[in-house]
Scaffold this active site. Structure first.
Site, PDB file in Angstrom:
ATOM      1  N   LEU A  35     -10.287  33.785 -27.680  1.00  0.00           N
ATOM      2  CA  LEU A  35      -9.573  33.827 -26.403  1.00  0.00           C
ATOM      3  C   LEU A  35      -9.453  32.436 -25.772  1.00  0.00           C
ATOM      4  O   LEU A  35     -10.419  31.677 -25.766  1.00  0.00           O
ATOM      5  CB  LEU A  35     -10.371  34.753 -25.472  1.00  0.00           C
ATOM      6  CG  LEU A  35      -9.868  34.995 -24.065  1.00  0.00           C
ATOM      7  CD1 LEU A  35      -8.530  35.713 -24.101  1.00  0.00           C
ATOM      8  CD2 LEU A  35     -10.900  35.825 -23.315  1.00  0.00           C
ATOM      9  N   HIS A  36      -8.290  32.109 -25.259  1.00  0.00           N
ATOM     10  CA  HIS A  36      -8.131  30.846 -24.533  1.00  0.00           C
ATOM     11  C   HIS A  36      -6.979  30.950 -23.558  1.00  0.00           C
ATOM     12  O   HIS A  36      -5.944  31.495 -23.864  1.00  0.00           O
ATOM     13  CB  HIS A  36      -7.924  29.661 -25.494  1.00  0.00           C
ATOM     14  CG  HIS A  36      -6.819  29.868 -26.487  1.00  0.00           C
ATOM     15  ND1 HIS A  36      -6.960  30.657 -27.608  1.00  0.00           N
ATOM     16  CD2 HIS A  36      -5.553  29.399 -26.520  1.00  0.00           C
ATOM     17  CE1 HIS A  36      -5.832  30.659 -28.298  1.00  0.00           C
ATOM     18  NE2 HIS A  36      -4.944  29.907 -27.656  1.00  0.00           N
ATOM     19  N   GLN A  37      -7.196  30.451 -22.372  1.00  0.00           N
ATOM     20  CA  GLN A  37      -6.174  30.449 -21.323  1.00  0.00           C
ATOM     21  C   GLN A  37      -5.515  29.074 -21.256  1.00  0.00           C
ATOM     22  O   GLN A  37      -6.186  28.064 -21.134  1.00  0.00           O
ATOM     23  CB  GLN A  37      -6.824  30.775 -19.979  1.00  0.00           C
ATOM     24  CG  GLN A  37      -5.959  30.457 -18.782  1.00  0.00           C
ATOM     25  CD  GLN A  37      -5.803  31.673 -17.883  1.00  0.00           C
ATOM     26  OE1 GLN A  37      -5.107  32.627 -18.217  1.00  0.00           O
ATOM     27  NE2 GLN A  37      -6.479  31.643 -16.757  1.00  0.00           N
TER      28      GLN A  37
END
Ligand SMILES: [Zn+2]
Length: 183
Positions: A142-144
């Site tokens: 996950l990465h924003q």
């Protein structure tokens, strides 16, 4: 009807039910190998799992929280393109714990403050691509994305040359953002 070269019976497209539309189709079965196999890393060679073990300057990390950390994207859309990642190797937002969600949110807010301060950007694109089909480059962790935007920061380079013009070097931007990050 038979194929004129091989003599093998073939089915004509008119024999199939279909709803025509305005699009042409470019059939690319050779690309299936990328879709099926992909290049998704396992936990032990995941760049977002390995980065926190390196120094901030080597990994382009600008801030470390308790559950998540912030680093520069190695492939920026714009100068100052940051990524907020949980330390844990989880793929999607709904797998993150409440603590991780809260810290990803607060680090995102701080990143906005800092980017506004150091780069006087006019706006942001913020978001998460969930899954390979949605465009995630590294779908397993996950990465924003936080992409600062300026008026007139778009041009035709990406279209005519497949190239993104990024006016500043990564190390220089990392130092600037890290130094401005509130402790
Ligand atoms: Zn990972």
């Amino acid at each position: 009807m038979n194929d004129p070269e091989t003599g093998i019976p073939v089915e004509e497209s008119t024999e199939f039910a279909a709803v025509p539309d305005a699009f042409q189709r470019l059939w690319t079965p050779h690309r299936l190998v990328y879709i099926q196999e992909g290049q998704q890393p396992e936990e032990n060679d995941c760049p977002f799992c390995m980065a926190p073990a390196k120094s901030d300057t080597d990994a382009l990390i600008v801030a470390r929280g308790t559950h998540a950390y912030v680093l520069l994207n190695l492939f920026p859309y714009n100068s100052g393109h940051l990524l907020v990642c949980p330390y844990r190797h989880v793929a999607t937002y709904d797998e993150a714990t409440p603590e991780e969600v809260a810290e990803i949110g607060s680090l995102t807010q701080t990143a906005m403050h800092v980017l506004r301060q150091v780069s006087s950007c006019d706006g942001f694109n913020i978001g998460m691509n969930q899954g390979r089909i949605a465009g995630a480059g590294i779908a397993e962790h996950l990465h924003q994305h936080i992409v600062p935007r300026w008026a007139l920061d778009s041009n035709f380079f990406p279209i005519i040359a497949g190239t993104k013009a990024v006016p500043r070097l990564l190390g220089e931007v990392r130092d600037e953002v890290a130094n401005a990050w509130p402790l």
